[in-house]
Enzyme design. Structure first.
Site, PDB file in Angstrom:
ATOM      1  N   ARG A 179      17.686  39.104  10.331  1.00 29.59           N
ATOM      2  CA  ARG A 179      17.140  39.311  11.662  1.00 29.59           C
ATOM      3  C   ARG A 179      16.085  40.411  11.712  1.00 29.59           C
ATOM      4  NH1 ARG A 179      21.733  38.173  16.151  1.00 29.59           N
ATOM      5  NH2 ARG A 179      20.303  36.631  16.824  1.00 29.59           N
ATOM      6  N   LYS A 235      24.041  34.402  29.035  1.00 33.84           N
ATOM      7  CA  LYS A 235      23.939  35.705  28.374  1.00 33.84           C
ATOM      8  C   LYS A 235      22.511  35.953  27.919  1.00 33.84           C
ATOM      9  CE  LYS A 235      25.087  36.214  23.820  1.00 33.84           C
ATOM     10  NZ  LYS A 235      23.998  36.876  23.088  1.00 33.84           N
ATOM     11  N   ASN A 236      21.907  34.925  27.310  1.00 29.14           N
ATOM     12  CA  ASN A 236      20.583  35.121  26.722  1.00 29.14           C
ATOM     13  C   ASN A 236      19.469  35.169  27.760  1.00 29.14           C
ATOM     14  OD1 ASN A 236      21.793  35.303  24.298  1.00 29.14           O
ATOM     15  ND2 ASN A 236      21.092  33.321  23.500  1.00 29.14           N
ATOM     16  N   ASP A 253      23.328  28.506  18.036  1.00 30.85           N
ATOM     17  CA  ASP A 253      24.493  29.106  18.701  1.00 30.85           C
ATOM     18  C   ASP A 253      25.612  28.097  18.970  1.00 30.85           C
ATOM     19  OD1 ASP A 253      23.207  31.501  18.644  1.00 30.85           O
ATOM     20  OD2 ASP A 253      22.685  31.554  20.771  1.00 30.85           O
ATOM     21  N   ARG A 298      31.678  39.606  23.650  1.00 31.17           N
ATOM     22  CA  ARG A 298      30.251  39.892  23.814  1.00 31.17           C
ATOM     23  C   ARG A 298      29.564  38.814  24.651  1.00 31.17           C
ATOM     24  NH1 ARG A 298      27.259  39.659  18.833  1.00 31.17           N
ATOM     25  NH2 ARG A 298      25.686  39.652  20.446  1.00 31.17           N
ATOM     26  N   CYS A 316      25.024  40.591  16.053  1.00 30.83           N
ATOM     27  CA  CYS A 316      25.935  39.863  15.168  1.00 30.83           C
ATOM     28  C   CYS A 316      25.459  39.962  13.724  1.00 30.83           C
ATOM     29  CB  CYS A 316      25.949  38.386  15.545  1.00 30.83           C
ATOM     30  SG  CYS A 316      27.223  37.968  16.713  1.00 30.83           S
ATOM     31  N   ILE A 340      12.363  42.217  12.690  1.00 29.68           N
ATOM     32  CA  ILE A 340      11.637  42.254  13.962  1.00 29.68           C
ATOM     33  C   ILE A 340      10.120  42.312  13.735  1.00 29.68           C
ATOM     34  CG2 ILE A 340      13.531  43.193  15.351  1.00 29.68           C
ATOM     35  CD1 ILE A 340      12.119  45.940  15.158  1.00 29.68           C
ATOM     36  N   ASP A 341       9.695  41.831  12.549  1.00 26.78           N
ATOM     37  CA  ASP A 341       8.264  41.889  12.228  1.00 26.78           C
ATOM     38  C   ASP A 341       7.408  41.130  13.248  1.00 26.78           C
ATOM     39  OD1 ASP A 341       9.722  39.703  11.113  1.00 26.78           O
ATOM     40  OD2 ASP A 341       7.950  39.090   9.998  1.00 26.78           O
ATOM     41  N   LEU A 342       7.890  39.986  13.742  1.00 28.68           N
ATOM     42  CA  LEU A 342       7.091  39.196  14.692  1.00 28.68           C
ATOM     43  C   LEU A 342       6.892  39.980  15.994  1.00 28.68           C
ATOM     44  CD1 LEU A 342       8.826  35.727  14.161  1.00 28.68           C
ATOM     45  CD2 LEU A 342       6.574  36.402  13.318  1.00 28.68           C
ATOM     46  N   ARG A 347      21.569  43.802  19.536  1.00 33.00           N
ATOM     47  CA  ARG A 347      20.237  43.490  19.044  1.00 33.00           C
ATOM     48  C   ARG A 347      19.244  43.301  20.188  1.00 33.00           C
ATOM     49  NH1 ARG A 347      16.925  41.284  15.043  1.00 33.00           N
ATOM     50  NH2 ARG A 347      15.451  39.901  16.045  1.00 33.00           N
TER      51      ARG A 347
HETATM   52  C1  UD1 Z   1      17.956  34.615  20.217  1.00 31.70           C
HETATM   53  C2  UD1 Z   1      19.306  34.536  20.876  1.00 31.70           C
HETATM   54  C3  UD1 Z   1      20.356  34.112  19.868  1.00 31.70           C
HETATM   55  C4  UD1 Z   1      19.950  32.809  19.184  1.00 31.70           C
HETATM   56  C5  UD1 Z   1      18.523  32.897  18.633  1.00 31.70           C
HETATM   57  C6  UD1 Z   1      17.994  31.590  18.098  1.00 31.70           C
HETATM   58  C7  UD1 Z   1      19.172  36.223  22.614  1.00 31.70           C
HETATM   59  C8  UD1 Z   1      19.669  37.513  23.137  1.00 31.70           C
HETATM   60  N1  UD1 Z   1      19.646  35.845  21.407  1.00 31.70           N
HETATM   61  O1  UD1 Z   1      18.042  35.603  19.205  1.00 31.70           O
HETATM   62  O2  UD1 Z   1      21.600  33.927  20.563  1.00 31.70           O
HETATM   63  O3  UD1 Z   1      20.825  32.541  18.128  1.00 31.70           O
HETATM   64  O4  UD1 Z   1      17.632  33.337  19.678  1.00 31.70           O
HETATM   65  O5  UD1 Z   1      18.018  30.614  19.085  1.00 31.70           O
HETATM   66  O6  UD1 Z   1      18.426  35.526  23.258  1.00 31.70           O
HETATM   67  N2  UD1 Z   1      12.676  36.281  13.003  1.00 31.70           N
HETATM   68  C9  UD1 Z   1      11.825  36.918  12.136  1.00 31.70           C
HETATM   69  N3  UD1 Z   1      11.111  37.978  12.584  1.00 31.70           N
HETATM   70  C10 UD1 Z   1      11.172  38.421  13.880  1.00 31.70           C
HETATM   71  C11 UD1 Z   1      12.046  37.760  14.764  1.00 31.70           C
HETATM   72  C12 UD1 Z   1      12.796  36.689  14.300  1.00 31.70           C
HETATM   73  O7  UD1 Z   1      11.733  36.545  10.975  1.00 31.70           O
HETATM   74  O8  UD1 Z   1      10.489  39.389  14.224  1.00 31.70           O
HETATM   75  C13 UD1 Z   1      13.489  35.144  12.521  1.00 31.70           C
HETATM   76  C14 UD1 Z   1      14.982  35.465  12.541  1.00 31.70           C
HETATM   77  O9  UD1 Z   1      15.397  36.137  11.413  1.00 31.70           O
HETATM   78  C15 UD1 Z   1      15.569  34.085  12.652  1.00 31.70           C
HETATM   79  C16 UD1 Z   1      14.563  33.334  13.509  1.00 31.70           C
HETATM   80  O10 UD1 Z   1      13.347  34.073  13.421  1.00 31.70           O
HETATM   81  O11 UD1 Z   1      15.624  33.474  11.399  1.00 31.70           O
HETATM   82  C17 UD1 Z   1      14.985  33.143  14.953  1.00 31.70           C
HETATM   83  O12 UD1 Z   1      15.126  34.374  15.558  1.00 31.70           O
HETATM   84  P1  UD1 Z   1      14.840  34.589  17.104  1.00 31.70           P
HETATM   85  O13 UD1 Z   1      14.428  33.321  17.759  1.00 31.70           O
HETATM   86  O14 UD1 Z   1      13.960  35.769  17.234  1.00 31.70           O
HETATM   87  O15 UD1 Z   1      16.301  34.961  17.621  1.00 31.70           O
HETATM   88  P2  UD1 Z   1      16.705  36.171  18.548  1.00 31.70           P
HETATM   89  O16 UD1 Z   1      15.703  36.370  19.617  1.00 31.70           O
HETATM   90  O17 UD1 Z   1      17.132  37.320  17.711  1.00 31.70           O
END
Ligand code: UD1
Length: 418
Positions: free
Chosen positions: A121, A22-23, A305, A397, A116, A123-125, A92
């Protein structure tokens, strides 16, 4: 809405083939609009996150056609760069569309993304990295508006190895002017897969799988037909299911390199594991022992996960376990449901203290998120008596035909319409 009815206590035997990840499929679908040529993704799993992403692509004006197990995207007529909020809130991963749309149209408007309910979560990064590539960003009425005259390669350092941000940077940098060097990148196998996909389209990306990725912008990207990697999380769910229920199961499509830490933990529990190429065999007999400690980390650490499934396994084991969730702050929401089945688990912040019990009993359970929902299915399979798992929309999902695959392994599970 459908529900599962599960009569627990059956051992699992047999072989199961993992679906495509999926990812991986979700960012590949987002990447399909980087080109106006046709893109085909083979072995696409039948899961609602994929349908939702397909719907997003259609809203942009792309033609999306599912045939046999594949999906073909023709975005030559796509002109739209705004993603409707109803869809971004549902998924997301729609945030990956930012990078793709900026590459294609130099403009992207997207509602703040959903997914979820497992934490903040942010998206600042993603947004800070896009700024480094020359994108100006403002917020307007709950929408993030991103614009640029052109994308410029840059040196980017991620403070945390975010999977989504790493993927978004790849998508925004593939056709940027010059070279992008991304340090502190996430190293998940799905990022390596995105790199392979982009390179098959003609991109110049290298280093994925390490924390330093280099992208040399190219002028054009072509069409591609591609088969994604298999789903290590789905595979891990089946391995843990066998550990919970007892029996012998072979999972095809995923190798030890993608699930190393899970296999280590299952051996610690007392399971026997054999791996060969892209097959993993597990056998589980008798009462297993708790893991002393499992702590979720970015790859190659223990995947968040699989945290809920591993916690559930420990609930059946002998001894005690400490489970630490480092990635998402509210990822123990399934625990009260397990407790209603007789599990002894105490959650304090990001820690769950599990004291193993000799058995759980059936109950009516509600799946509140994707992986937590899968964990409840595993608990019901291992429990005495009949359980119902309500609200399968979250499980749908990410799992293609979960009940069919489990049934083939000997589980007593049926899906009924309520
Ligand atoms: C992806 C996976 C999800 C998995 C997660 C961690 C997909 C579609 N989803 O989610 O299944 O659980 O990786 O392995 O691939 N963060 C920030 N700012 C940002 C982005 C992330 O603070 O801009 C934090 C998040 O809140 C979280 C951590 O970084 O605590 C990890 O997030 P991230 O690796 O970005 O996960 P996703 O890409 O959302």
């Amino acid at each position: 809405m459908d529900k599962f009815i599960i009569d627990g206590g059956r051992r699992l035997y047999g072989s199961v083939r993992a679906q495509s990840a999926k990812n991986s499929v979700l960012p590949l679908l987002a990447a399909s609009v980087l080109t106006d040529k046709r893109v085909t993704i083979r072995e696409t799993p039948c899961i609602s996150d994929v349908s939702c992403m397909a719907q997003i692509l259609r809203e942009l004006g792309a033609e999306v056609c599912f045939h046999d197990d594949a999906v073909t995207i023709d975005s030559s007529n796509a002109t739209e760069h705004t993603i409707p909020s109803a869809l971004t809130r549902e998924l997301r991963s729609s945030v990956f569309m930012l990078g793709s749309l900026l590459t294609r149209f130099h403009r992207a408007v997207i509602a703040y993304p959903g997914g979820c309910d497992i934490g903040l979560r942010p998206i600042d990064l993603h947004l800070n990295a896009l700024k480094r590539l020359g994108v100006s960003i403002r917020e307007r009425d709950g929408y993030v508006v991103c614009e640029c005259d052109r994308l410029r390669g840059a040196e980017i350092q991620l403070d945390f190895p975010s999977v989504g941000a790493t993927e978004n940077i790849l998508l925004a940098a593939v056709k940027a002017e010059g070279r992008t060097v991304l340090a502190g990148a996430a190293k998940e196998p799905e990022i390596v897969d995105l790199q392979s996909f982009l390179c098959a389209m003609g991109a110049k990306v290298r280093g994925a799988g390490s924390d330093l990725i280099e992208i040399e912008g190219v002028k054009e990207l072509g069409g591609v037909e591609y088969e994604p990697v298999k789903d290590r999380i789905e595979a891990g769910t089946f391995l843990i299911a066998c550990a919970v229920c007892g029996g012998e199961v072979e999972v095809e499509g995923v190798g030890a390199q993608d699930l190393g830490i899970l296999l280590h933990k299952l051996r610690e529990n007392g399971c026997k594991i054999h791996t060969k190429n892209d097959k993993i065999e597990i056998s589980s007999y008798g009462r297993l022992k708790c893991n002393r400690r499992i702590e979720t980390m970015p790859f190659p650490g223990f995947p968040t996960d699989l945290q809920a499934q591993a916690t559930t396994l420990n609930a059946f084991c002998e001894g005690g376990a400490l489970i630490v969730e480092n990635l998402f702050e509210t990822r123990f929401k399934y625990v009260p449901e397990l407790k209603r089945m007789g599990a002894d688990i105490e959650v304090r912040g990001r820690n769950a203290f599990v004291r193993g019990v000799s058995g759980l009993h059936g109950a009516v359970l509600t799946a509140g998120d994707l992986r937590g929902g899968a964990a409840l299915v595993l608990a019901a399979l291992g429990a005495e008596g009949v359980s119902e798992v309500l609200d399968l929309s979250h499980i749908d999902r990410g799992y293609d035909d979960l009940q069919g695959k489990l049934k083939k392994l000997g589980a007593e599970i049926k899906r009924v319409r309520v």
